[in-house]
Design an enzyme around this catalytic site. Structure first.
Site, PDB file in Angstrom:
ATOM      1  N   ASP A 204      -6.163  -2.426   1.306  1.00 10.32           N
ATOM      2  CA  ASP A 204      -5.950  -1.275   2.182  1.00 10.32           C
ATOM      3  C   ASP A 204      -7.180  -0.363   2.197  1.00 10.32           C
ATOM      4  OD1 ASP A 204      -4.138   0.399   3.787  1.00 10.32           O
ATOM      5  OD2 ASP A 204      -4.177   1.767   2.088  1.00 10.32           O
ATOM      6  N   GLU A 244      -9.011  -4.383   5.220  1.00 10.48           N
ATOM      7  CA  GLU A 244      -8.863  -3.465   6.353  1.00 10.48           C
ATOM      8  C   GLU A 244     -10.111  -2.587   6.390  1.00 10.48           C
ATOM      9  OE1 GLU A 244      -5.808  -0.031   8.014  1.00 10.48           O
ATOM     10  OE2 GLU A 244      -6.207  -0.191   5.871  1.00 10.48           O
TER      11      GLU A 244
END
Length: 546
Positions: A204, A244
């Site tokens: 993330d 990401e």
């Protein structure tokens, strides 16, 4: 590369499917999805053609950010089940040939995590340096990730009189990766889940891991990512790190690693935004230009293509004028927009439920170079929760069948973890049960695309060639290996087109249609002529019948 080497790179050719356990299937009637419920639906996912599940966070959480505010990295939230249920899910998924990756949230914890609870008790706490503290916020403080929701990325802790950094929400304090003990904790977390059998991690918010303050090493910001990749490789050699990295493609190149691997895969945000601009304009050039800009990476690494995911549809890489153009066409209501950069809608309602246009978009997804990603419910054309105004709008329960709770739960509708969409996108009109029984449904079409993608390895491994056919409304691209050539033709406009493709551009072979049971297209006078309806598309393989 040798065939044996390529076979190890499963992540390059996977079909990814992202879901939130709490909104997928409830097994015990409490209104929230759980691991047992998900396990009961693995056969559905295998039949769809999914080869890798990406699970959003399911660890214990106060649930103020849909699970991304984790309070215990080593456990399962009791509402979802326990570690035994998780291991059983892995066994069932692996038995059906489906790998499982999980979210790895390294930037922050919940403010209720024991580390932070202890850190704020005293400036002398052994956990104080697990987080980033300042006596005063810096003058050039970075802006918050969520404009309009947080006034600053620094929050004062009244007990100690110091400020702590939170790049996201104030209840998500940033971890201090410069502290070796924090990096040791992260290694233990990764090792724990790898030992249980997960096949990798979706990392993330990667850029926040290397930006000061709180970076592991400000003199070598990417060193932490290289260290992370080496550790994962030691613990499980075939595990993947999917990052990401919400940056332009050229800046993403560095996150693959310039001299040593950092991330194995990255999401291609730039091409996703270009697709929507192209669909709005009826002009394929934004897609072609994005693909031309996409950096070439090592054969062991790759891109994940997507249309929608669990967050807002970010348009931040478009110009202000382009962004407004897409907003006006796809999110005319201000409540459908967030942070001045994104749209909180699902694909089907954005494209007004037009079947041909929707199929065109998914044809692009599965034919462009890269591993495709579906967000749960996309395969049936689910809609969003109107008027919610944040990212939870696209995270409503999976619609399995008709009825007040859509086959998601036996609980009363009022007890569901989230409400269901209404109107034409409610479960009475959009559900798995009905679409499984219709050969003309969107679900049947998506299953066909996945099957064709998996049977044409040149889509994942081939060298990309963009063909200029003199019509800005049409995208023609091929992907070539030594064994085969895949050719895709897409008309992003609503009026019909006749496309001429030089025989020399794809070779002297005839074109075999991969989607329709029709005869091959033969070249006439050195030219292949391909007819397309408005929003039409064709997939071909050059060569003999396969």
């Amino acid at each position: 590369m040798r065939a044996a080497d390529i076979s190890d790179l499963w992540w390059r050719t996977a079909v990814y499917y992202c879901l939130d356990i709490e909104t997928f299937q409830d097994s015990n009637g409490d209104g929230a999805g759980d691991l047992e419920g998900l396990a009961s639906r693995v056969d559905y996912l295998a039949d769809l053609g999914v080869t890798c599940l990406w699970l959003m966070p399911f660890q214990p959480t106060p649930d103020r950010d849909d699970g991304y505010d984790i309070s215990d990295f080593y456990n399962v939230d009791r509402r979802a089940g326990d570690l035994g249920h998780f291991v059983e899910l892995l066994r069932i998924a692996h038995g059906r040939g489906i790998r499982v990756i999980i979210d790895l949230v390294l930037n922050h914890t919940s403010d209720r995590h024991p580390w932070f609870v202890e850190a704020r008790r005293s400036r002398d706490s052994e956990y104080r340096d697990y987080y980033v503290w300042r006596d005063k916020p810096p003058r050039n403080a970075q802006p918050t990730v969520f404009p309009g929701e947080e006034a600053s990325s620094w929050e004062k802790d009244e007990r100690s009189g110091q400020y702590y950094l939170h790049s996201f929400y104030r209840h998500q304090p940033d971890l201090n990766l410069a502290n070796p003990r924090v990096r040791e904790e992260i290694a233990r977390i990764i090792g724990f889940w790898a030992q249980l059998g997960v096949d990798g991690f979706r990392v993330d918010a990667v850029p926040f891991l290397i930006n000061p303050p709180g970076a592991a090493d400000e003199t070598d910001p990417h060193g932490f990512l290289r260290e992370l990749h080496r550790f994962v490789g030691r613990r499980r050699g075939d595990a993947v790190l999917l990052g990401e990295v919400g940056l332009p493609q050229q800046e993403q190149r560095e996150y693959f690693g310039l001299h040593e691997t950092e991330l194995d895969l990255q999401f291609d945000f730039e091409t996703a935004q270009a697709i929507f601009l192209a669909l709005v304009r009826g002009d394929a050039r934004p897609i072609a230009e994005s693909l031309k800009r996409r950096p070439t990476v090592d054969v062991r690494q790759g891109w994940v293509t997507f249309l929608r995911n669990h967050d807002e549809l970010s348009l931040q890489m478009l110009s202000a004028e382009e962004r407004e153009e897409v907003f006006e066409a796809l999110a005319p209501d201000e409540r459908q927009r967030v942070y001045g950069r994104g749209i909180v809608r699902r694909l089907a309602p954005m494209l007004r439920g037009e079947p041909r246009r929707l199929r065109l978009a998914y044809s692009l997804l599965f034919s462009l170079p890269g591993a495709p990603l579906l967000f749960y419910g996309e395969e049936i054309g689910m809609g969003e929760l109107e008027g919610m105004g944040d990212r939870r709008a696209v995270r409503s329960p999976m619609q399995w069948r008709r009825g007040p709770t859509a086959g998601f739960s036996t609980a009363r509708p009022s007890r569901l973890v989230r409400e269901l969409p209404g109107g034409g996108y409610g479960p009475e009109h959009v559900n798995v049960h009905d679409q499984l029984r219709s050969p003309d449904s969107l679900l049947s079409f998506i299953k066909t695309l996945i099957a064709r993608y998996r049977s044409a390895p040149e889509i994942a491994w081939g060298e990309l060639v963009l063909h200029d056919v003199g019509d800005p409304q049409v995208l023609v691209h091929s992907l070539r290996t030594d064994e085969a050539t895949f050719l895709a033709v897409h008309n992003v406009g609503d009026d019909a087109r006749q496309v001429r493709i030089d025989e020399d551009a794809v070779g002297p072979d005839r074109l075999i249609d991969l989607l329709e049971p029709v005869g091959p297209v033969e070249a006439e006078d050195g030219v292949f002529r391909v007819a397309l309806d408005g929003w039409g598309f064709r997939w071909f393989r050059a060569g003999a019948e396969h």
